[in-house]
Design a protein around this motif. Sequence first.
Motif, short mmCIF file in Angstrom:
data_model
loop_
_atom_site.label_atom_id
_atom_site.label_comp_id
_atom_site.label_asym_id
_atom_site.label_seq_id
_atom_site.Cartn_x
_atom_site.Cartn_y
_atom_site.Cartn_z
N GLU A 1 8.36 45.54 -25.06
CA GLU A 1 8.61 44.10 -25.13
C GLU A 1 7.50 43.40 -25.92
N ASN A 2 6.25 43.86 -25.76
CA ASN A 2 5.15 43.30 -26.54
C ASN A 2 5.39 43.47 -28.04
N THR A 3 5.91 44.63 -28.42
CA THR A 3 6.08 44.93 -29.85
C THR A 3 7.12 44.04 -30.50
N PHE B 1 2.67 40.15 -31.10
CA PHE B 1 2.41 41.04 -32.25
C PHE B 1 1.77 40.33 -33.44
N SER B 2 1.88 39.02 -33.50
CA SER B 2 1.24 38.30 -34.61
C SER B 2 -0.28 38.31 -34.50
N THR B 3 -0.80 38.68 -33.34
CA THR B 3 -2.26 38.74 -33.15
C THR B 3 -2.81 40.16 -33.32
N ILE B 4 -1.93 41.12 -33.58
CA ILE B 4 -2.34 42.53 -33.63
C ILE B 4 -2.54 43.00 -35.05
N LYS B 5 -3.61 43.74 -35.26
CA LYS B 5 -3.89 44.32 -36.58
C LYS B 5 -3.22 45.68 -36.73
N ASN B 6 -2.86 46.04 -37.96
CA ASN B 6 -2.33 47.37 -38.22
C ASN B 6 -3.36 48.43 -37.85
N GLY B 7 -2.89 49.47 -37.17
CA GLY B 7 -3.78 50.55 -36.80
C GLY B 7 -4.50 50.33 -35.49
N ALA B 8 -4.12 49.30 -34.73
CA ALA B 8 -4.76 49.04 -33.44
C ALA B 8 -4.58 50.25 -32.52
N GLY C 1 0.08 53.29 -46.20
CA GLY C 1 1.13 53.51 -47.19
C GLY C 1 1.97 54.72 -46.85
N SER C 2 1.33 55.79 -46.39
CA SER C 2 2.05 57.00 -46.01
C SER C 2 2.95 56.74 -44.82
N ILE C 3 2.46 55.94 -43.87
CA ILE C 3 3.25 55.62 -42.68
C ILE C 3 4.50 54.84 -43.07
N MET C 4 4.34 53.84 -43.91
CA MET C 4 5.48 53.03 -44.32
C MET C 4 6.49 53.86 -45.12
N SER C 5 5.99 54.81 -45.91
CA SER C 5 6.88 55.68 -46.67
C SER C 5 7.72 56.54 -45.73
N ALA C 6 7.08 57.06 -44.70
CA ALA C 6 7.78 57.91 -43.74
C ALA C 6 8.84 57.12 -42.99
N VAL C 7 8.49 55.91 -42.56
CA VAL C 7 9.45 55.07 -41.85
C VAL C 7 10.60 54.69 -42.77
N GLY C 8 10.31 54.54 -44.05
CA GLY C 8 11.33 54.18 -45.02
C GLY C 8 12.20 55.34 -45.44
N GLY C 9 11.91 56.54 -44.94
CA GLY C 9 12.75 57.70 -45.24
C GLY C 9 12.31 58.48 -46.45
N ASP C 10 11.17 58.16 -47.03
CA ASP C 10 10.71 58.92 -48.19
C ASP C 10 10.26 60.31 -47.77
N ALA C 11 10.28 61.23 -48.73
CA ALA C 11 9.95 62.62 -48.45
C ALA C 11 8.52 62.78 -47.95
N GLN C 12 8.39 63.51 -46.85
CA GLN C 12 7.09 63.81 -46.28
C GLN C 12 7.09 65.28 -45.87
N ARG D 1 5.98 46.36 -39.00
CA ARG D 1 7.05 46.81 -39.90
C ARG D 1 7.07 45.90 -41.13
N GLY D 2 5.96 45.91 -41.84
CA GLY D 2 5.82 45.06 -43.01
C GLY D 2 4.67 44.10 -42.84
N SER D 3 4.96 42.80 -42.91
CA SER D 3 3.91 41.79 -42.80
C SER D 3 3.47 41.63 -41.35
N LYS D 4 2.44 40.84 -41.15
CA LYS D 4 1.89 40.60 -39.81
C LYS D 4 2.87 39.86 -38.91
N ASN D 5 3.86 39.21 -39.50
CA ASN D 5 4.85 38.49 -38.72
C ASN D 5 6.09 39.34 -38.41
N LYS D 6 5.97 40.64 -38.63
CA LYS D 6 7.05 41.57 -38.32
C LYS D 6 6.72 42.31 -37.03
#
Length: 235
Positions: free
Chosen positions: A29-31, A37-44, A113-124, A146-151
């Motif tokens: 529910e937090n996510t 989530f607008s207060t959370i940094k990527n990689g927390a 970048g690698s994380i977003m590629s994997a979520v986007g379905g790119d080859a890993q 899932r993108g910007s800080k407001n996602k």
Amino acid sequence: MKKTIAFFTILLSVINIQAQENIDLLTYENTQDINFFSTIKNGAQVKEYITTSKNSVKVGDTLILGSPTSEELNTRTYSGSYGNKARGGIAQSRSTSKKTYEFIQMGRPAGFGSIMSAVGGDAQNMADNSLKNTRVIVSEIKTYHRGSKNKPLYVVMVLGEINGRAFGINKYLSVMDTELGIESGEILLKNRKMTRDEAIAKLKEAKELVEIEMMSKEQFDELKKELAPIINSNN
């Protein structure tokens, strides 16, 4: 007075930054809550995550790898030849396939970048069927937007080896989306709670067993009482 206010403003900012980088308890529910989530940094870093089905995953927990849900197809084309001369226009293709995990990647996440590629379905470099039923330990839990800080956020788990077993040349695996990894059955949780759909299916099966006299009415009533809180839940 102004200096005192400025000091406390800076202090609160530092505390806020620390809170953004370390989360003791994160729920699904937090996510999805923009006020959170607008207060959370990527990689927390997260110590404990409560999934959408109310299961708990903590750093240090032991998990089991389930069955892969994807398949990797490789096709190679070979040209026939006599000596050093290739036979023009003649070629053969050979295809091989292997079962791979859709959400479990070999090694640690190599940056955002690698994380977003994997979520986007790119080859890993995804884990394959050879790791099915392997016991792993949760080394890290991290959350990303899932993108910007407001996602909304999603959760990545870094899985370590147990008893010195290495994952090939890797020492870690990465579950690139924890919710999807669990939902697909690629990740099996210890003491996983039964979902509402599973409880209904089990009760229907029990009713059929009563009808063919393979289960007593008393046993059915006891099971119904046990499953009622799950079925009547809002999840």
